[in-house]
Design an enzyme around this catalytic site. Structure first.
Site, PDB file in Angstrom:
ATOM      1  N   ASP A 142      29.570 -85.457  46.764  1.00 61.36           N
ATOM      2  CA  ASP A 142      28.660 -85.835  45.682  1.00 61.36           C
ATOM      3  C   ASP A 142      29.149 -85.306  44.318  1.00 61.36           C
ATOM      4  O   ASP A 142      29.243 -84.094  44.112  1.00 61.36           O
ATOM      5  CB  ASP A 142      27.281 -85.260  46.013  1.00 61.36           C
ATOM      6  CG  ASP A 142      26.235 -85.639  44.977  1.00 61.36           C
ATOM      7  OD1 ASP A 142      26.537 -86.465  44.097  1.00 61.36           O
ATOM      8  OD2 ASP A 142      25.120 -85.098  45.056  1.00 61.36           O
ATOM      9  N   ASP A 161      33.939 -92.914  36.525  1.00 57.83           N
ATOM     10  CA  ASP A 161      34.390 -94.253  36.918  1.00 57.83           C
ATOM     11  C   ASP A 161      33.513 -94.690  38.091  1.00 57.83           C
ATOM     12  O   ASP A 161      33.915 -94.605  39.250  1.00 57.83           O
ATOM     13  CB  ASP A 161      35.871 -94.177  37.304  1.00 57.83           C
ATOM     14  CG  ASP A 161      36.409 -95.516  37.763  1.00 57.83           C
ATOM     15  OD1 ASP A 161      35.681 -96.520  37.700  1.00 57.83           O
ATOM     16  OD2 ASP A 161      37.577 -95.554  38.206  1.00 57.83           O
TER      17      ASP A 161
HETATM   18  N1  AG3 Z   1      33.738 -99.623  38.450  1.00 62.29           N
HETATM   19  C1  AG3 Z   1      32.740-100.631  38.550  1.00 62.29           C
HETATM   20  C2  AG3 Z   1      32.299-101.247  37.287  1.00 62.29           C
HETATM   21  C3  AG3 Z   1      31.067-102.045  37.517  1.00 62.29           C
HETATM   22  C4  AG3 Z   1      31.317-103.474  37.888  1.00 62.29           C
HETATM   23  N2  AG3 Z   1      30.063-104.158  37.940  1.00 62.29           N
HETATM   24  C5  AG3 Z   1      29.862-105.348  38.509  1.00 62.29           C
HETATM   25  N3  AG3 Z   1      30.835-106.034  39.024  1.00 62.29           N
HETATM   26  N4  AG3 Z   1      28.642-105.812  38.560  1.00 62.29           N
HETATM   27  C6  AG3 Z   1      34.953-100.110  38.919  1.00 62.29           C
HETATM   28  C7  AG3 Z   1      35.732 -99.179  39.697  1.00 62.29           C
HETATM   29  C8  AG3 Z   1      37.152 -99.331  39.356  1.00 62.29           C
HETATM   30  N5  AG3 Z   1      37.834 -98.093  39.483  1.00 62.29           N
END
Ligand code: AG3
Length: 296
Positions: A142, A161
């Site tokens: 977590d 991220d």
């Molecule tokens: N992080 C996700 C961003 C959100 C995307 N949202 C969506 N498709 N509704 C991406 C992780 C990449 N390391």
């Protein structure tokens, strides 16, 4: 959810009445992890696609935009980033960008779902090329607790991220979490968080992030916009926060002479991403009382 060759994977953005689709070649992997539904497809034109709980996480073809913008602007804003912590980022794409900086001595990837990393190693090996770097450290657990337990003033940069701010990621978009980050960062540290679509979320998620980062004690906050074709609206953002250091200045000469290759980020892109759309300036200014202006 079985999608056969030639069929389309679609992420529906119900609230907005829009959707984004990619044509599939095949389903490569699908599982229910202890935390979420995780799938990887091979697409016709975007390479492999990772999907979590029906939301596009990344494709081989365009993840460089997001991963470079989540890391290099913040890394070139900090004067001398040595210890970097990534909260989430289980696909290892952000870690790879962070470790391109020779000055980084230690990077931690704190991901709640180890399966995301294992599946990424198999289907996105190009994102995992820095995983054996001796500076890379992995903790599967977590991120909120990890940050709460971090020793004060020991981290230079925190990169959040995460998935969208619902479910497992909700707690990462909160004043309490930002306060823990601030304590762990110390005086000159920087926090950067993926902050969704400027078009869809300026008045909600982005505005709330600025407000809560400031409530937590960061006086400088700034949102950078960049393209991301496979996410809702194709336009995405990250929001940076610092206790005192202005975020409009960065190590331009170092960015200009970076000793590594990128596909999107450079000094001029950094400048461009700092420019704020008028509607965003207006929305954020509504909360600006008594604070340094967002454009400073
Ligand atoms: N992080 C996700 C961003 C959100 C995307 N949202 C969506 N498709 N509704 C991406 C992780 C990449 N390391």
């Amino acid at each position: 959810m079985s999608i056969g060759p030639g069929e389309w994977f679609t992420e529906v953005f119900q609230d907005e009445g829009t959707a984004f689709s990619l044509q599939m070649r095949r389903l490569c992997h699908e599982e229910q992890t202890p935390f979420q539904h995780l799938a990887v497809y091979e697409t016709e034109t975007f390479g492999n696609l990772m999907v979590i709980d029906g939301c596009v996480m990344l494709t081989a073809r365009d993840n460089f935009l997001y991963h470079e913008m989540m890391s290099h602007p913040a890394l070139f804003t900090h004067k001398r980033p040595r210890k970097v912590v990534i909260i989430g980022g289980g696909d290892c794409g952000t870690l790879k960008e962070v470790l391109k900086h020779p000055g980084v001595e230690e990077a931690w990837q704190v991901e709640i779902d180890e399966r995301v990393t294992r599946v990424s190693e198999e289907y996105f090996p190009e994102l995992c090329t820095a995983n054996d770097d001796p500076r890379a450290n992995f903790f599967f657990g977590d991120g909120i607790q990890w940050m709460r337990d971090a020793a004060p003033g020991t981290i230079d940069l925190v990169i959040v991220d995460s998935t969208d701010p619902f479910g497992a990621a909700e707690g990462l978009f909160s004043t309490d979490f930002y306060r823990d980050c601030m304590l762990a960062l110390g005086e000159h540290g920087i926090l950067v968080q993926q902050s969704e679509s400027p078009l869809l979320h300026t008045n909600t998620i982005i505005k709330k992030a600025h407000r809560e980062m400031r409530e937590a004690g960061f006086t400088q906050t700034r949102t950078l916009c960049f393209p991301q074709p496979v996410y809702p609206t194709g336009w995405w953002s990250c929001t940076m926060a610092a206790r005192a250091n202005p975020l409009k200045y960065f190590r331009e000469a170092d960015a200009d002479e970076k000793p590594f290759v990128t596909d999107y980020y450079n000094k001029d892109i950094h400048h461009a991403a700092l420019a704020m759309p008028e509607f965003m300036k207006r929305a954020l200014a509504e909360d600006d009382e008594g604070m340094p202006p967002y454009s400073s």
